[in-house]
Design a protein around this motif. Structure first.
Motif, PDB file in Angstrom:
ATOM      1  N   ASP A  55      46.274 -11.352 -12.788  1.00 59.65           N
ATOM      2  CA  ASP A  55      47.049 -11.912 -13.906  1.00 59.65           C
ATOM      3  C   ASP A  55      46.589 -13.333 -14.215  1.00 59.65           C
ATOM      4  OD1 ASP A  55      48.562  -9.598 -13.939  1.00 59.65           O
ATOM      5  OD2 ASP A  55      50.279 -10.474 -12.887  1.00 59.65           O
ATOM      6  N   ILE A  58      43.014 -13.380 -15.785  1.00 66.67           N
ATOM      7  CA  ILE A  58      43.043 -12.966 -17.190  1.00 66.67           C
ATOM      8  C   ILE A  58      43.635 -14.069 -18.055  1.00 66.67           C
ATOM      9  CG2 ILE A  58      44.110 -11.339 -18.805  1.00 66.67           C
ATOM     10  CD1 ILE A  58      43.826  -9.194 -16.617  1.00 66.67           C
ATOM     11  N   ARG A 127      49.829  -1.764 -16.165  1.00 61.37           N
ATOM     12  CA  ARG A 127      50.037  -3.214 -16.201  1.00 61.37           C
ATOM     13  C   ARG A 127      49.290  -3.872 -17.364  1.00 61.37           C
ATOM     14  NH1 ARG A 127      52.126  -6.230 -12.001  1.00 61.37           N
ATOM     15  NH2 ARG A 127      51.858  -8.496 -12.173  1.00 61.37           N
ATOM     16  N   TYR A 128      48.095  -3.331 -17.712  1.00 58.20           N
ATOM     17  CA  TYR A 128      47.230  -4.073 -18.631  1.00 58.20           C
ATOM     18  C   TYR A 128      46.808  -3.317 -19.895  1.00 58.20           C
ATOM     19  CZ  TYR A 128      46.672  -7.033 -14.479  1.00 58.20           C
ATOM     20  OH  TYR A 128      46.904  -7.839 -13.397  1.00 58.20           O
ATOM     21  N   ASN A 131      47.890  -5.049 -22.925  1.00 56.53           N
ATOM     22  CA  ASN A 131      47.703  -6.497 -22.922  1.00 56.53           C
ATOM     23  C   ASN A 131      46.696  -6.856 -24.021  1.00 56.53           C
ATOM     24  OD1 ASN A 131      46.776  -9.166 -22.336  1.00 56.53           O
ATOM     25  ND2 ASN A 131      47.454  -8.937 -20.219  1.00 56.53           N
ATOM     26  N   ILE A 134      42.932  -7.637 -23.331  1.00 56.13           N
ATOM     27  CA  ILE A 134      41.971  -6.631 -22.880  1.00 56.13           C
ATOM     28  C   ILE A 134      41.229  -6.082 -24.083  1.00 56.13           C
ATOM     29  CG2 ILE A 134      41.618  -4.522 -21.567  1.00 56.13           C
ATOM     30  CD1 ILE A 134      42.778  -6.899 -19.964  1.00 56.13           C
TER      31      ILE A 134
END
Length: 656
Positions: A55, A58, A127-128, A131, A134
């Motif tokens: 986290d 990123i 989780r991503y 996002n 990404i």
């Protein structure tokens, strides 16, 4: 056009993350790729996940609007998994489990590996996947068609064969198991190829095991991609690939993915041998042809390479920028350099990145920064693509089959593709490298080298192209094998004989012996490796042999068939033949040619349908001067140009 880097936050102190991201933002880096080897950091113990560091990493990059390519880490399971489940380790052809300690040991069919691979991929996707930082996902790393022979793979291979052939009797017939008393009386007797040389073993078994191993890799990548797509159907998913010992079927591998990605390490030594085409233009056109779309480079040369072998020479001035631009010229929309920092620990510490161990920006780093600045000027070509008049057909099954049974000393399937590619691109034309079953109707000329293993769909596609007026070039070792990798009992080139208008009355595998052929105009060329001695029926001789007991026999033929024309090249020549031959084909088919290009200068054209952008790349160590057919506007420097002067490995892009 985006320039990115591969970065390994788990390998560096957190204090460096901010400094690195700040410097990346300053010079214009747009993407970082992270995570492909980080499983032990993401899941240090079974079921205990730690995403906090990821986290933070990123967030560190995304605050600069640097996009993330997030990789699934399934190439490197943690040691706790190998200790708990030792049967997830691949078994080699010798029946022994391979040693762990580096990477890529896992069997893609092992049930417990698949359980954990799916779980870590699901955790990352949940989780991503949504996002906004990404930009894309990469599945695994440089996946191969691993020839694992563990009990799980043996059982699945047997199931695969039964699904294909239905009965044990059919398998025996397809494999020709009456030879050497090899008939199976029980399905449990079916085993993968052993550690004996492939050429000593049943070629039908070996080819089917290659197909099975490839299907295993394809299924694994597809399953992992579907996990990510379930969380975000709009997520862009790929996997990175390269030419490897156990090459999978790239067409199938990328069929379920959003785009192709390639790891590009062009040679920094420029061969002075014209008979050794070593430009990575071939590999780049190959990757674009897999989906017939633009692609990404996921790893790009950044410095001297050295891990599995002693260190090679460092890239010369101009090569860091030039080879990235070469990739763009052939359809790469994103180029990511491996790696930002040279590792100071582990086996890859001498596979150099952009920042050396000194931590001081070097010549190569400054050149990379210049590349980032130059790429920012290229937004005008972001919506362009390459449109080609010439296609070369690549078949993974032919590739596998030739590896199983080498034909003669020096014979190499991909070499024949490279020769034709180098010859046509020498005249500045775009070339696609595509599947034998792809739509051929848009091409003015199609090259189908060494169509060794018969495939009904491919053969029908090729015939259809010629019947409708296409110009086709075929070569020696075509029509030799049936789908089971057994020889066809007909005169060569068997299924293609009618279209070629000639028969192979005999062949001579001459290896590295050199002989001479002469074409219809009296031009003489050196040939080697293989000589098909051709007897024409409806064809005419384009070139004849001048040596051996078959002097005067046709070596190359031309045949008019229905509305089209088929050429057959029965031997393998030096580069000057292919350049002469390609020039004649282009003249006959009306494909535009650029003449008198300096040696080493590569020309490609990208178009958006309205404007054409011509890339001139000097892939040589000598300065090159080029006279343009008319004044054109330079995208790189601005202003009208009637001539171009390119430094070694320099590029200019002009609007036509």
């Amino acid at each position: 056009m985006k320039i990115g880097v591969d970065y390994y936050p788990e390998q560096w102190d957190r204090a460096l993350w901010k400094a690195d991201s700040d410097l990346m933002a300053k010079i214009g880096v747009k993407l970082v790729r992270i995570g492909e080897f980080a499983w032990s950091k993401l899941e240090p113990r079974d079921g205990q996940f730690d995403f906090q560091w990821l986290d933070e990493a990123i967030s560190t990059f995304s605050r600069h609007a640097i996009g993330i390519v997030l990789c699934t880490p399934t190439s490197c399971p943690p040691l706790w998994m190998y200790e708990t489940y030792p049967d997830i380790v691949q078994v080699g052809a010798d029946g022994r489990r391979i040693q762990t300690g580096i990477r890529g040991h896992r069997c893609l069919n092992a049930p417990m590996f698949l359980y954990y691979a799916k779980r870590i991929t699901e955790q990352l996707a949940r989780r991503y996947a949504n996002n906004p930082a990404i930009a894309a996902w990469q599945i695994d790393n440089e996946i191969e068609a691993y020839p694992c022979t563990c009990e799980t793979c043996r059982g699945l291979f047997r199931d695969w064969l039964i699904d294909k052939y239905d009965t044990l009797e059919n398998i025996n017939a397809a494999f020709g198991n009456s030879v050497w008393s090899g008939e199976y009386s029980d399905i449990a007797q079916i085993k993968p190829p052993t550690s004996y040389p492939r050429a000593w073993q049943n070629p039908a078994l070996c080819l089917d095991f290659a197909r099975f191993s490839s299907d295993t890799a394809v299924k694994f990548v597809s399953d992992m991609a579907q996990i990510i797509k379930r969380e975000n159907p709009r997520a862009k998913v790929t996997t990175n690939t390269f030419f490897c010992e156990n090459t999978p079927d790239f067409y199938k591998l990328f069929s379920m993915l959003d785009f192709t990605s390639y790891d590009n390490y062009p040679p920094v030594r420029i061969s002075g041998d014209d008979n050794n085409p070593n430009s990575h233009a071939f590999e780049l056109d190959f990757m674009r042809g897999l989906k017939q779309r633009n692609f990404w480079v996921m790893e790009q040369l950044s410095g001297a390479t050295g891990s599995w072998a002693p260190m090679g020479p460092t890239p010369k001035p101009g090569q860091i920028k030039g080879y990235a631009m070469q990739a763009m010229a052939h359809g790469a929309d994103t180029v990511m350099h491996f790696r930002w920092r040279t590792a100071n620990k582990g086996a890859e510490m001498f596979w150099h990145g952009l920042l050396d161990h000194s931590n001081v920006p070097s010549r190569r780093f400054k050149e990379f920064a210049e590349l980032c600045r130059e790429a920012s000027k290229l937004s005008v070509i972001e919506t362009t693509e390459l449109v080609s008049d010439v296609a070369i057909l690549y078949s993974p099954e032919n590739d596998w089959a030739f590896r199983i049974q080498p034909q003669t000393e020096g014979f190499n399937y991909l070499e024949q593709l490279r020769y034709f590619h180098a010859a046509f691109t020498r005249y500045g034309t775009n070339v696609d490298i595509i599947s034998p079953t792809a739509d051929l109707s848009k091409y003015k000329a199609v090259v189908a080298p060494a169509m060794y293993v018969y495939d009904k769909a491919s053969a029908e596609n090729i015939y259809r192209y010629v019947i409708k007026g296409g110009t086709l070039i075929m070569t020696n070792r075509s029509g030799v094998k049936d789908q089971c990798n057994n020889c066809i009992m007909e005169p060569l080139p068997t299924v293609y004989r009618e279209m070629i208008g000639a028969e192979v009355k005999e062949y001579d595998p001459i290896g590295n012996t050199e002989q001479t052929i002469a074409d219809f105009a009296g031009n003489k060329f050196t040939c080697r490796q293989w000589c098909d001695i051709l007897e024409v029926t409806t064809a005419r001789a384009y070139a004849e042999y001048k040596d051996s007991f078959y002097a005067g026999s046709a070596a190359v033929t031309m045949n008019r068939y229905c509305s089209g024309v088929t050429y057959y090249v029965g031997t393998i020549c030096n580069m000057d033949f292919y350049e002469s031959f390609a020039g004649n084909i282009m003249k006959q088919t009306g494909i535009p040619r650029l003449k008198d290009l300096p040696r080493g200068v590569e020309v490609t054209t990208r178009t958006n349908g309205l404007d054409d952008y011509i890339f001139f790349f000097n892939n040589s160590e000598e300065e090159a001067d080029i006279t343009l057919p008319k004044a054109m506007y330079s995208i790189i420097d601005g202003g009208e140009r009637e001539t171009l002067t390119l430094k070694p490995f320099g590029m200019d892009i002009v609007r036509k």
